[in-house]
Design an enzyme around this catalytic site. Structure first.
Site, PDB file in Angstrom:
ATOM      1  N   LYS A   1       5.485  -8.686   1.646  1.00 18.56           N
ATOM      2  CA  LYS A   1       4.743  -9.087   0.456  1.00 18.56           C
ATOM      3  C   LYS A   1       5.138  -8.222  -0.748  1.00 18.56           C
ATOM      4  O   LYS A   1       5.238  -8.700  -1.877  1.00 18.56           O
ATOM      5  CB  LYS A   1       3.243  -8.979   0.717  1.00 18.56           C
TER       6      LYS A   1
ATOM      7  N   LYS B   1      -6.759 -17.891  -9.193  1.00 20.66           N
ATOM      8  CA  LYS B   1      -5.811 -17.609 -10.276  1.00 20.66           C
ATOM      9  C   LYS B   1      -4.455 -18.300 -10.122  1.00 20.66           C
ATOM     10  O   LYS B   1      -3.801 -18.600 -11.114  1.00 20.66           O
ATOM     11  CB  LYS B   1      -5.570 -16.098 -10.395  1.00 20.66           C
TER      12      LYS B   1
ATOM     13  N   THR C   1       1.954  -4.548   3.973  1.00 20.63           N
ATOM     14  CA  THR C   1       2.885  -5.580   4.430  1.00 20.63           C
ATOM     15  C   THR C   1       4.141  -5.526   3.560  1.00 20.63           C
ATOM     16  O   THR C   1       4.106  -5.890   2.381  1.00 20.63           O
ATOM     17  CB  THR C   1       2.224  -6.973   4.291  1.00 20.63           C
TER      18      THR C   1
HETATM   19  P1  ATR Z   1      -5.726  -9.052  -5.653  1.00 20.31           P
HETATM   20  O1  ATR Z   1      -5.575 -10.363  -6.370  1.00 20.31           O
HETATM   21  O2  ATR Z   1      -7.016  -8.339  -5.965  1.00 20.31           O
HETATM   22  O3  ATR Z   1      -4.545  -8.178  -5.850  1.00 20.31           O
HETATM   23  P2  ATR Z   1      -4.762  -9.780  -3.038  1.00 20.31           P
HETATM   24  O4  ATR Z   1      -3.691 -10.586  -3.677  1.00 20.31           O
HETATM   25  O5  ATR Z   1      -5.508 -10.352  -1.879  1.00 20.31           O
HETATM   26  O6  ATR Z   1      -5.873  -9.395  -4.089  1.00 20.31           O
HETATM   27  O7  ATR Z   1      -4.135  -8.351  -2.635  1.00 20.31           O
HETATM   28  C1  ATR Z   1      -4.847  -7.401  -1.898  1.00 20.31           C
HETATM   29  C2  ATR Z   1      -3.990  -6.124  -1.720  1.00 20.31           C
HETATM   30  O8  ATR Z   1      -4.759  -5.156  -1.001  1.00 20.31           O
HETATM   31  C3  ATR Z   1      -2.734  -6.361  -0.903  1.00 20.31           C
HETATM   32  O9  ATR Z   1      -1.722  -5.475  -1.350  1.00 20.31           O
HETATM   33  C4  ATR Z   1      -3.184  -5.997   0.501  1.00 20.31           C
HETATM   34  O10 ATR Z   1      -2.141  -5.580   1.384  1.00 20.31           O
HETATM   35  P3  ATR Z   1      -1.350  -6.661   2.303  1.00 20.31           P
HETATM   36  O11 ATR Z   1      -0.362  -7.338   1.400  1.00 20.31           O
HETATM   37  O12 ATR Z   1      -0.706  -5.846   3.354  1.00 20.31           O
HETATM   38  O13 ATR Z   1      -2.390  -7.612   2.823  1.00 20.31           O
HETATM   39  C5  ATR Z   1      -4.062  -4.800   0.216  1.00 20.31           C
HETATM   40  N1  ATR Z   1      -5.024  -4.555   1.297  1.00 20.31           N
HETATM   41  C6  ATR Z   1      -6.136  -5.271   1.577  1.00 20.31           C
HETATM   42  N2  ATR Z   1      -6.754  -4.755   2.665  1.00 20.31           N
HETATM   43  C7  ATR Z   1      -6.002  -3.705   3.073  1.00 20.31           C
HETATM   44  C8  ATR Z   1      -6.111  -2.768   4.145  1.00 20.31           C
HETATM   45  N3  ATR Z   1      -7.125  -2.804   5.013  1.00 20.31           N
HETATM   46  N4  ATR Z   1      -5.143  -1.807   4.262  1.00 20.31           N
HETATM   47  C9  ATR Z   1      -4.113  -1.754   3.398  1.00 20.31           C
HETATM   48  N5  ATR Z   1      -3.960  -2.620   2.363  1.00 20.31           N
HETATM   49  C10 ATR Z   1      -4.887  -3.579   2.211  1.00 20.31           C
END
Ligand code: ATR
Length: 284
Positions: free
Chosen positions: A160, A71, A157
């Protein structure tokens, strides 16, 4: 379906594409409207996106949906990116206008329309958003557009989350940012009337929950953007607590509805799309 020399081609690019309901949604609409068009899944691996977009030009493909992980990257291969897609830096729809490829974002409007359909009262509401990735950005933009009173953005995080908040207007736009580990998270989530899971937690059966389910109470609306599985553990916990639980299927259908309008200039039959996607879920 009758494929001939005039059949228009649409599709979705993503990786891994796996099972997608988008072909069912759009093909049902084409069929109901008697259009000579077809929508097909097109898995494109990372590294192959530039060539795929050139292929859209060369093959005269009329329109594409773009999904994870393409995207953001796709914007640089297009001729133009319009409106909220440019603002968020995320394109989920490409329209081929006589050879000019234009990027749009219908996730924002799709989420907004799905909230309207569910009767959610967003205006003035305090909303907790869990997660700060691409999906969260679209959701937050839609919440601001719908007049949310405040947005409490939580992420694993923190940096972010800060980046996402800044891109959407930060504190001036009513966005407060915290890490999941912040001591105030529990009190703040309890005080929100709407809670939205925009993390990927819940896609896998053994994922932990994105929040403490004991915080959910009657009267709250809990939305999980995930719709596969149909009911995540978070939504099960919401139902048990007597809250209203809604999954992300509405957002999927309404972003498709808006994409279809951009491609064809006509509104598709929403009910036909909705039902076809549900049937596809049963088959998939
Ligand atoms: P999308 O486009 O679907 O939003 P992404 O941009 O990869 O996908 O975002 C994934 C989200 O899920 C993020 O907020 C991520 O948190 P981080 O920024 O800390 O990586 C969150 N996420 C994914 N796995 C996680 C986990 N095990 N625990 C907590 N948050 C998680």
């Amino acid at each position: 379906m009758n494929i001939d020399g005039r059949t228009e081609i649409y599709g979705i690019v993503g990786w891994p594409l796996g099972h997608t309901r988008s072909p069912a949604l759009h093909n049902a609409a084409f069929e109901r409207m008697g259009m000579n068009a077809v929508y097909v899944p097109m898995p494109v691996a990372p590294g192959g996106l530039r060539a795929a977009v050139e292929g859209v030009r060369a093959l005269g493909i009329k329109g594409l949906n773009v999904t994870v992980p393409h995207k953001v990257e796709v914007a640089k291969y297009l001729d133009r990116v319009e409106g909220v897609a440019a603002e968020l830096g995320a394109v989920n729809v490409i329209v081929n206008r006589d050879g000019e490829l234009v990027g749009h974002n219908t996730d924002v409007e799709g989420f907004g329309l799905s909230m309207e359909k569910s009767g959610a009262k967003v205006e003035g509401a305090e909303v907790a958003v869990l997660g700060a990735g691409g999906a969260a950005r679209s959701v937050i933009r839609a919440l601001i557009d719908a007049g949310a009173g405040g947005i409490q953005l939580f992420n694993r995080t923190l940096s972010k989350a800060e980046e996402t908040a800044d891109a959407l207007g930060g504190a001036d736009a009513g966005i407060d940012v915290r890490a999941f580990s912040d001591a105030k998270v529990d009190t703040i989530i309890s005080d929100c009337s709407i809670i939205i899971n925009a993390t990927s937690l819940g896609l896998k059966a053994d994922d932990e929950l994105p929040m403490n389910p004991a915080l959910i109470r009657r009267g709250q609306l809990v939305i999980d953007l995930i719709y596969e599985p149909w009911k995540t553990r978070l939504l099960e916990a919401a139902e048990t607590a007597g809250a209203t639980a809604t999954n992300g299927y509405g957002m999927l259908v309404f972003q498709a509805f808006e994409a279809f309008r951009l491609w064809t200039g006509s509104a598709p039959p929403l009910d036909a799309m909705w039902e076809a996607g549900l049937r596809e879920g049963l088959n998939g």
